[in-house]
Design a protein around this motif. Structure first.
Motif, mmCIF file in Angstrom:
data_model
loop_
_atom_site.group_PDB
_atom_site.id
_atom_site.type_symbol
_atom_site.label_atom_id
_atom_site.label_comp_id
_atom_site.label_asym_id
_atom_site.label_seq_id
_atom_site.Cartn_x
_atom_site.Cartn_y
_atom_site.Cartn_z
ATOM 1 N N ILE A 5 54.211 68.373 62.897
ATOM 2 C CA ILE A 5 53.709 67.322 62.251
ATOM 3 C C ILE A 5 52.714 67.768 61.106
ATOM 4 C CG2 ILE A 5 52.556 65.256 62.320
ATOM 5 C CD1 ILE A 5 54.278 64.845 64.965
ATOM 6 N N ARG A 6 52.307 67.347 59.847
ATOM 7 C CA ARG A 6 51.199 67.764 59.139
ATOM 8 C C ARG A 6 50.512 66.835 58.967
ATOM 9 N NH1 ARG A 6 51.913 72.996 57.375
ATOM 10 N NH2 ARG A 6 54.128 74.005 57.801
ATOM 11 N N VAL A 7 49.052 66.875 59.094
ATOM 12 C CA VAL A 7 48.291 65.594 59.009
ATOM 13 C C VAL A 7 47.133 66.144 58.043
ATOM 14 C CG1 VAL A 7 46.772 63.882 60.010
ATOM 15 C CG2 VAL A 7 48.794 64.525 61.104
ATOM 16 N N VAL A 47 44.971 60.486 65.092
ATOM 17 C CA VAL A 47 45.504 61.146 66.523
ATOM 18 C C VAL A 47 46.623 61.725 66.210
ATOM 19 C CG1 VAL A 47 45.363 60.984 68.897
ATOM 20 C CG2 VAL A 47 43.644 59.366 67.598
ATOM 21 N N VAL A 48 46.785 62.840 66.649
ATOM 22 C CA VAL A 48 48.285 63.632 66.591
ATOM 23 C C VAL A 48 48.499 64.404 67.817
ATOM 24 C CG1 VAL A 48 47.246 65.677 65.086
ATOM 25 C CG2 VAL A 48 49.654 65.087 65.283
ATOM 26 N N GLY A 49 49.713 63.972 68.420
ATOM 27 C CA GLY A 49 50.015 64.776 69.581
ATOM 28 C C GLY A 49 51.085 64.164 70.271
ATOM 29 N N GLY A 50 51.265 64.243 71.799
ATOM 30 C CA GLY A 50 52.349 63.835 72.569
ATOM 31 C C GLY A 50 52.213 62.332 72.740
ATOM 32 N N ALA A 59 51.178 70.587 65.654
ATOM 33 C CA ALA A 59 50.774 69.756 64.630
ATOM 34 C C ALA A 59 49.720 70.691 63.658
ATOM 35 C CB ALA A 59 49.865 68.761 64.969
ATOM 36 N N VAL A 60 49.904 70.631 62.568
ATOM 37 C CA VAL A 60 49.195 71.490 61.461
ATOM 38 C C VAL A 60 48.025 70.533 60.778
ATOM 39 C CG1 VAL A 60 49.130 72.865 59.460
ATOM 40 C CG2 VAL A 60 51.193 73.236 61.256
ATOM 41 N N VAL A 61 46.951 70.840 60.928
ATOM 42 C CA VAL A 61 45.914 69.849 60.562
ATOM 43 C C VAL A 61 44.847 70.433 59.430
ATOM 44 C CG1 VAL A 61 43.768 68.735 61.312
ATOM 45 C CG2 VAL A 61 45.812 68.600 62.836
ATOM 46 N N ASN A 62 44.987 69.636 58.487
ATOM 47 C CA ASN A 62 43.803 69.928 57.391
ATOM 48 C C ASN A 62 42.787 68.723 57.358
ATOM 49 O OD1 ASN A 62 42.208 70.674 55.273
ATOM 50 N ND2 ASN A 62 44.082 71.219 53.985
ATOM 51 N N ALA A 63 41.791 68.859 57.926
ATOM 52 C CA ALA A 63 40.750 67.713 57.882
ATOM 53 C C ALA A 63 39.161 68.171 57.608
ATOM 54 C CB ALA A 63 40.601 67.262 59.523
ATOM 55 N N ASN A 64 38.539 67.194 57.197
ATOM 56 C CA ASN A 64 36.977 67.693 57.255
ATOM 57 C C ASN A 64 36.629 67.532 58.571
ATOM 58 O OD1 ASN A 64 34.852 67.744 55.889
ATOM 59 N ND2 ASN A 64 34.332 65.660 55.529
ATOM 60 N N TRP A 65 36.686 66.603 59.304
ATOM 61 C CA TRP A 65 36.146 66.541 60.808
ATOM 62 C C TRP A 65 37.253 66.545 61.739
ATOM 63 C CZ3 TRP A 65 30.782 66.293 61.855
ATOM 64 C CH2 TRP A 65 30.236 66.042 60.542
ATOM 65 N N ALA A 66 37.274 67.412 62.642
ATOM 66 C CA ALA A 66 38.364 67.476 63.461
ATOM 67 C C ALA A 66 37.880 67.752 65.059
ATOM 68 C CB ALA A 66 39.484 68.565 63.153
ATOM 69 N N VAL A 67 38.644 67.296 65.991
ATOM 70 C CA VAL A 67 38.498 67.523 67.548
ATOM 71 C C VAL A 67 39.740 67.986 68.028
ATOM 72 C CG1 VAL A 67 37.797 66.642 69.746
ATOM 73 C CG2 VAL A 67 36.361 65.760 67.665
ATOM 74 N N TYR A 68 39.794 69.030 68.959
ATOM 75 C CA TYR A 68 40.951 69.682 69.232
ATOM 76 C C TYR A 68 40.852 69.879 70.869
ATOM 77 C CZ TYR A 68 44.536 73.320 70.038
ATOM 78 O OH TYR A 68 45.591 74.065 70.417
ATOM 79 N N ASP A 69 41.980 69.396 71.431
ATOM 80 C CA ASP A 69 42.188 69.478 72.769
ATOM 81 C C ASP A 69 43.359 70.296 72.933
ATOM 82 O OD1 ASP A 69 42.734 69.722 75.646
ATOM 83 O OD2 ASP A 69 42.102 67.459 75.908
ATOM 84 N N PRO A 70 43.453 71.709 73.428
ATOM 85 C CA PRO A 70 44.598 72.428 73.420
ATOM 86 C C PRO A 70 45.472 72.210 74.739
ATOM 87 C CG PRO A 70 42.695 73.734 74.369
ATOM 88 C CD PRO A 70 42.082 72.360 73.827
ATOM 89 N N GLN A 71 45.140 71.378 75.339
ATOM 90 C CA GLN A 71 46.185 71.027 76.542
ATOM 91 C C GLN A 71 47.608 71.191 76.225
ATOM 92 O OE1 GLN A 71 46.910 66.694 77.480
ATOM 93 N NE2 GLN A 71 44.836 66.611 76.907
ATOM 94 N N ASN A 72 48.158 72.080 77.056
ATOM 95 C CA ASN A 72 49.639 72.396 76.892
ATOM 96 C C ASN A 72 49.903 73.242 78.344
ATOM 97 O OD1 ASN A 72 51.974 73.818 76.379
ATOM 98 N ND2 ASN A 72 51.720 73.393 74.173
ATOM 99 N N SER A 73 50.840 72.658 78.905
ATOM 100 C CA SER A 73 51.126 73.220 80.254
ATOM 101 C C SER A 73 51.748 74.876 80.201
ATOM 102 C CB SER A 73 52.316 72.675 80.930
ATOM 103 O OG SER A 73 53.355 72.378 80.280
ATOM 104 N N ARG A 74 51.977 75.096 78.766
ATOM 105 C CA ARG A 74 52.588 76.476 78.429
ATOM 106 C C ARG A 74 51.329 77.236 78.027
ATOM 107 N NH1 ARG A 74 57.441 74.992 74.531
ATOM 108 N NH2 ARG A 74 55.707 73.896 73.288
ATOM 109 N N GLY A 75 50.166 77.081 78.032
ATOM 110 C CA GLY A 75 49.138 77.783 77.733
ATOM 111 C C GLY A 75 48.451 77.409 76.644
ATOM 112 N N ALA A 76 47.134 77.444 76.524
ATOM 113 C CA ALA A 76 46.132 77.018 75.613
ATOM 114 C C ALA A 76 46.575 77.858 74.180
ATOM 115 C CB ALA A 76 44.776 77.026 75.880
#
Length: 405
Positions: free
Chosen positions: A99-101, A5-8, A116-133
């Protein structure tokens, strides 16, 4: 296999109901996943203080690890109440290095202080960001199997398609992001789940109390765990997420699998008219004779509107005046409204009369009262009003009653 899990990880304050803790989207999601027994590694920017709090929480969970990126300043969210727009403090002027994962299974959140820069086989992404998705692949992230989980506003922002159907928006997002799954959270309508093989609608679940801060984090965490770790279908995973979110809203706690098996939540009931696009109207009853009362009416009007309801407010729509000026208009609005939301602390005579008038017409009434003794609310309770001592619960009770009419 471990979910990364990568985020704030952020400090959170709420004045009322009182809340002071360290979670943030990624911290809360990682803890929610680990509570189910699935192994988790949390990747985040942390200062010494926030790392210490998260480490204490993780110490109780054998399957929880932390991969910290040390930084100097922490980000805080400050809420007046849990339905309020937070004040965000401590966002750096210059974002931290990403952060690179690179892992098999990754849950990625949008962040305020970096990326966060992600390189994954399986990924779920939630763009939540008050400055915009921001699109998942915009920063070079890659995933062989990608699921997007976002709310209606974020979905509309990413596609620039206001008013379009969820199916149209989801199919556009899937094509833009090369995503296998798109989940759009739609408030009382639950979650719309898109895959190339078909679509599904997963219900929202009704609870006795509602705590909003972090509820979206719990949804995406349980979806990611059920889809990437447990191997459930996207629709099944979204339903698990919806029920786990209900558990969190009611208890402020993270659900184990045993908790979810034992809990029985009822889906939010939706009328045919509401599903066809009808917007229910709420009559906002409450005194407005001093600054405190006016502030409360302003808050309630804004929050009810944010929930998608049409609001008739005597203060805003009629104003002050003599009995000849206001009474007939107010009573006519009660007749025209579907439901009444009544602020009763202080037991203002006009508000009490409006409640009685509405009940005589058979209109449902939700009473919000934090300070009144139950003895003073006896007539309201005995006439089948819904009594709520918590503001957010009162708002959602109004929504849930309105959308089933």
């Amino acid at each position: 296999m471990t979910i990364h899990v990568v985020g704030g990880v952020y400090r959170e304050y709420c004045v009322h109901p009182r809340w002071y803790d360290v979670f943030g989207s990624a911290g809360r999601a990682a803890l929610a996943i680990a509570t189910t027994g699935s192994p988790v590694v949390l990747h985040s920017y942390t200062v010494e203080a926030t790392l210490g709090v998260i480490s204490e929480k993780a110490a109780w969970l054998d399957c929880f690890e932390i991969a910290s990126t040390p930084v100097k300043g922490e980000v805080s969210f400050k809420y007046l109440h849990d339905m309020a727009v937070p004040e965000v403090v401590g966002v750096p002027e210059v974002p931290h290095a990403p952060i690179r994962v690179t892992q098999q299974k990754v849950l990625r959140f949008g962040m305020l202080e970096g990326d966060a820069v992600v390189n994954a086989n399986w990924a779920v992404y939630d763009p939540q960001n008050s400055r915009g998705a921001t699109p998942f692949r915009a920063n070079g992230s890659k995933a062989a199997h990608l699921a997007l989980v976002l709310n209606s506003w974020e979905a509309t922002q990413l596609t620039s398609m206001p008013g379009a159907s969820p199916e149209s928006i989801a199919s556009i997002l899937a094509r833009q992001e090369n995503a296998e799954v798109v989940v759009i959270k739609m408030g009382p309508r639950g979650a719309f789940v898109w895959t190339a093989a078909g679509t599904a609608q997963v219900p929202a679940y009704r609870t006795n109390r509602v705590w909003k801060i972090g509820s979206g984090d719990c949804f995406v965490a349980h979806f990611a765990n059920a889809w990437m770790h447990d191997g459930l279908s996207p629709a099944e995973a979204a339903d698990v997420a919806s029920r786990a979110t209900a558990y969190y809203c009611e208890t402020r706690g993270f659900a184990t699998k045993e908790n979810l098996s034992a809990c029985s939540f009822s889906p939010v009931a939706l009328s045919v008219e509401y599903l066809a696009g009808r917007q229910p109207q709420v009559y906002l009853a409450g005194p407005f004779f001093d600054l405190m009362q006016i502030w409360m009416v302003e808050q309630a009007q804004a929050n009810l509107q944010d929930l998608g309801l049409k609001v008739f407010s005597p203060y805003h729509d009629v104003g002050l005046g003599s009995a000849d000026d206001v009474v007939a208009k107010d009573l006519a609005a009660i007749v025209e409204s579907d439901i009444v939301f009544a602020i009763t602390d202080g037991l203002d005579a006009g508000t009490v009369y409006e409640i009685g008038y509405a009940r005589a017409l058979g209109k449902p009434v939700v009473v919000y009262s934090e300070r009144q003794h139950s003895e003073h609310l006896k007539m309201m309770e005995g006439s089948d009003c819904t009594i709520c001592t918590d503001y957010t619960t009162a708002l959602y009770s109004t929504l849930w009653e309105a959308v089933k009419l």
